[in-house]
Write an enzyme that holds these catalytic residues in place. Sequence first.
Site: not given
Ligand code: AMP
Length: 512
Positions: A210, A215, A259, A299
């Site tokens: 992650k 995004r 990302e 991804f």
């Molecule tokens: P959050 O913003 O904390 O809800 O986490 C989701 C976000 O993590 C997504 O919208 C992406 O921007 C980010 N992200 C980073 N790495 C990944 C990954 N391998 N797969 C999906 N989302 C990812």
Amino acid sequence: MLLTRLAQVSREVAATSARSRKIALLAELFRDADADDAPIVIPYLAGRLPQGRIGVGWKVLGRPVEPAAGPTLTVREVDARLTELGKVTGPGSQAERARLVGELMGLSTEDEQRFLLGLLTGEVRQGALDALAVEGLAQATGAASADVRRAVMLAGSLQEVARALLGEGPPTLERFRLTVGRPVLPMLAHSASSVAEAVEKLGACAVEEKLDGIRVQVHREGDDVRLYTRTLDDITDRLPELTSAALELRGERFILDGEVIAFDDRGRPRSFQETAGRVGSRVDVTTAAEAVPVSPVFFDALSVEGRDLLDLPFAERHAELARLVPEPMRVRRALVNGPEDVAVAEEFLAGTLERGHEGVVIKALDAAYSAGRRGASWLKVKPVHTLDLIVLAVERGHGRRTGKLSNLHLGARTADGGFAMLGKTFKGMTDAMLDWQTEYFQGLAVEDDGWVVTVRPELVVEIAYDGLQRSTRYPAGVALRFARVVRYREDKRPEDADTVESLFAAHPEVRT
Ligand code: AMP
């Protein structure tokens, strides 16, 4: 359509608890709406302004105004007036906005005034409304609700689909296909409290790094590349290195999900603030790109050579991605067969944290891409628990923070579209954040008792916390322990914030 009709239906929808009745009320309203009313009526019902933030705080709402005797205002006239109001800037703008609000209120009946006040202060927010509106639109036009839902997902806008559907009828839904150059809302992730829990839920899955960046959805059609954020803003001009990277890939026509992130010389991620600052800056892109170069890490693949991949299982979408995108530009991952392999996932998480990333996203290999939704098939696991909450109010600071708006009141979303307060925090803010929020919340304020400033509930803040404790003080019966601000998430909409329900799911220990 007259505002009075909308105000009445809004009240009736809120007052009934039966889902089918709510849908029937909306269907009746849509049958009477013109296509051009749809982009206004739907956000109004949900308690949103189509213009977004227009700078109407309590100072602007001011004193009550004598209501009009009878209803004459149409929703389009109200919308035009509010657009006008949002454009007022510069010295004296507050007084001018107050005058325009006063004028609008003077043209409204008492009932309409009540509705408008709720709308302007963010009080009539009805979280679940968009889903109901999809059903209502289907009922009103005779379209299948699954078709309407898919069109909304692909258009990235319920309003746009509603306008087309009301204007042209169900055959128009054909138009909303996945198309290069037309961004779709990205799939979102739920939280899981551990890798073991996530793997247990998902079975065969991919455990991916992650990355703590921004995004980005990358669209390419021949030599033309477009870049979009998670809120579908076009940021192509800001990130020329992403365009170059996309042009180097083997395909000619594709939509990829990933990302964007800044790495340092050693390949470790730079701070989120640096990446976000870079993505947010529009001026002097060349200098910014030299100071903080960014890279894409992909991804997912949503479309390749005109083929829509959304309904394919993730394993197949990833195979397409791997064909197009060479390894360093693809997110690092490990494959796990199921709970018997949990050690592989644990080890991958440990390695990911060592490399400086914030956690992992664990994804079911058999799941389709659910655009715009928090599918249960993507689960994020981070060692530090964080929540995306809504700022409901903020207290004036004292001591070193005199003159600042400091202590935040934090809320999670509730099932009825409201918010339940979970606690407060003034921790974790930098001085720059404190200055920023002091200014920002003044624009959102709807009430001020001299101590607590209540704000429109729309700013998402990411909060780290050590756990939950039972509490009789707060409405959900729980409070956050040691909450602290990680950062503001202006990239998220209030609808993206965590719910009380998801909080309980993540903390079964506090459930009574
Ligand atoms: P959050 O913003 O904390 O809800 O986490 C989701 C976000 O993590 C997504 O919208 C992406 O921007 C980010 N992200 C980073 N790495 C990944 C990954 N391998 N797969 C999906 N989302 C990812």
